[in-house]
Design an enzyme around this catalytic site. Sequence first.
Site, PDB file in Angstrom:
ATOM      1  N   ASP A 119     -19.263   7.329   9.254  1.00  0.00           N
ATOM      2  CA  ASP A 119     -19.763   8.392  10.094  1.00  0.00           C
ATOM      3  C   ASP A 119     -18.669   8.692  11.125  1.00  0.00           C
ATOM      4  OD1 ASP A 119     -23.135   9.161  11.203  1.00  0.00           O
ATOM      5  OD2 ASP A 119     -21.284  10.301  11.352  1.00  0.00           O
TER       6      ASP A 119
HETATM    7  C1  GLC Z   1     -22.507  13.068  12.967  1.00  0.00           C
HETATM    8  C2  GLC Z   1     -23.687  12.556  12.184  1.00  0.00           C
HETATM    9  C3  GLC Z   1     -23.535  12.682  10.703  1.00  0.00           C
HETATM   10  C4  GLC Z   1     -22.642  13.857  10.383  1.00  0.00           C
HETATM   11  C5  GLC Z   1     -21.258  13.512  10.897  1.00  0.00           C
HETATM   12  C6  GLC Z   1     -20.259  14.648  10.648  1.00  0.00           C
HETATM   13  O1  GLC Z   1     -22.343  12.314  14.127  1.00  0.00           O
HETATM   14  O2  GLC Z   1     -24.161  11.252  12.442  1.00  0.00           O
HETATM   15  O3  GLC Z   1     -24.841  12.816  10.143  1.00  0.00           O
HETATM   16  O4  GLC Z   1     -22.609  14.091   8.994  1.00  0.00           O
HETATM   17  O5  GLC Z   1     -21.270  13.196  12.278  1.00  0.00           O
HETATM   18  O6  GLC Z   1     -20.578  15.728  11.430  1.00  0.00           O
END
Ligand code: GLC
Length: 740
Positions: A283
């Site tokens: 993430d």
């Molecule tokens: C965010 C989220 C995730 C998302 C990623 C990219 O913090 O937790 O669900 O896909 O970053 O934006």
Amino acid sequence: MKKLLTLILCLCTFGVTTASPQNSPKDKFVSKLLKQMTLDEKIGQLAQCTYRGNFTGPDGGNLPKEEYVKQGKIGSMLNVIGIKDIRRYQELALQSRLRIPLIFGLDVIHGYRTGFPLPLAEAASFDLEMIEEAARYNALESAADGLNWVFAPMVDISWDARWGRVMEGAGEDPYYGSRVAEARIRGLQGSNLADTATVMACVKHFAGYGAPIAGKEYNSVDMSLGQFANFYMPPYQAAIQAGAATVMSAFNDFNNIPCTANDFLLNQLLRKKWSFKGFVVSDYNSVEELVNHRYASDKKDAAAKALNAGLDMEMVSTCYLTYLKELIQEGKVKESVLDNAVRRILEKKYELGLFEDPFRYCNPARSARVLNSPEVRNASLRMAERSIVLLENKGSVLPLAPQIKSVALIGGLTKSQWDMAGAWAAMTDRNKIVTLHDALQQKGLAVNYADGYDLKTNRMSGLQEAIQAANASDIIIVAIGEKANQSGEKTSKVNISLPEEQQKLVAELKKTGKPVIVLVMCGRPVIFNEAREHADAVLCTWWLGSEAGNAIYNVLWGKYNPSAKLPMTFPAHVGQIPIHYQQKSTGRPTSLKQAYTASYIDSSTEPAYYFGHGLSYTTFGYSNLNVKPGKTPGIHALVSVKVTNQGLYAGEEVVQLYVQDKTASVTRPIKELKGIRKIKLEAGESQTVTFSITDEALGFYDNDMNYKVEPGDFIFMVGGSSNNLQQITFALKEHNSNKK
Ligand code: GLC
């Protein structure tokens, strides 16, 4: 022979799972390319940078992006919007020595340019075909605009509406959450990733992110492996079995190890037990955040721990880019581990057809034709109609008669395009959203609008205007609820009750004596006990996307008979959380309704609305519930029930099958959903629905994650809501317990 066995053992030890069969065209191509790559070029494939910071996460990624892409130091980008910029970056990538194309990802959570209902709302439809179709259109629009990867579906189970990201999932039930996950994977990926109408999916957030302690965003997750396996794991596994191309690790620590460096989750469970062949992306920034977890001493340590645990691609932070080369030179990370990660990423680029044609997703004519097209909007409308949950309909005040000509429309949410888009709607064309106010005017109704309360402060404002509007109209429609920034990421709350003054407004409007229709527009289960007391009808309309107004109009005026059910329990008090229908009996069951039982002294244990609850403009009767032994191997029993449309309107019913294992070697829930069937019946029509009972319906995981089916007595329950069921018993005589 011994050497061969040793080799196989080594391959398994390092999770070296050559995804594609040996000597396939893909394997040959990727193996040949891998051999040519320098250490720097290999490490570059593991780096994903963001085109813009704080677009979907903390403001990360201030790399010299264009230079790095040209040097082959970046393998993927997120948040690049539109064909023009995607093409520009792909052209830069093709200037690198080996011309390895980039993959472009984005959070397309519920629609791209055309907004769809939020995922929790779509789940309320219990219409798996419609959910799959919605995902297919999300992929069609995304791929038409240059993207080849979306960070969806989010499949995190949650029993905790204090956690705002429940809006992104499919609710509280593992069986249904698994079916929705499968439908979304099918819709997004189709049968061929090289098809330019499909994109790679990304199952997130692995794992257990929906159970943060105290409902606090990003907080620790700690549970027994039995709890995880029975209630939280199934949708991840179902998504992998449905062929998900990628997985995203979760921000949280899971049983004391951060998911981003969790060997049990990423190597043992995902790759060895489930044979996952795709790649894992972190993430946003979560590799570097291993330092914040105090699980890594510094970014170099973070890089080693994450890659060795099976984390392939680093989103935004630069631990891999900065430290992997020296870690490998120091022998702290084996180059074979790096090669496996690179291989998994290159294989997906091959499957996407990007080596063959890096610009295959960049077709401006296709983009112009597809984005926000009538076809996609029509799918959004049908999805939205099916997502609206009719919670109350006192005196059958709904559907509204065609004779209704004037409407008091109260509440700023009825005019707000921004809020109808919902959270995680970065790319939705908000100016093309049809609000309820728009829809009522377009239908030629006399709309007497008043704010009723200030959407920013939630303080009542202009009450007299609202009362005047009500007195001048045949009916009152009042929208209460959350603004779109009130649910989604980083929106945990300690109080999920709707603002007091919003609810007081409903009571004031009721004093006019006109029928009051309350629309609850929200991204999560919310509490509105006072409002529901004074309402004649209550509908949960969530945030419905581009066709919100038309969908709500169609339901209110009976053009579409509401068929949705709650995919998540609506608590009566925040203190009941975590709350879900799969309660255990305990040694002092609540049902005994006496002192010294599992209950509270200051509140009922009853929720405001049960999982599976949702009304229709007609009623459905259940009769002839019957169970008989299965006739084919693997089918233990057949449960059938006759469903009859007893009212005047054609309608759809979500027939639900729940199972109770009366006595087991671990404590089991009083009921578990193990089957759904959405059927349409004309007025007066009946249909017999039959469920096949297999191991899936009877089994459970023990605390060592062994799947078991034990002989004994079961209760099968069928009905239209988890709290309105008929039941029948069944004895499973014998069973050879098996592993799953
Ligand atoms: C965010 C989220 C995730 C998302 C990623 C990219 O913090 O937790 O669900 O896909 O970053 O934006």
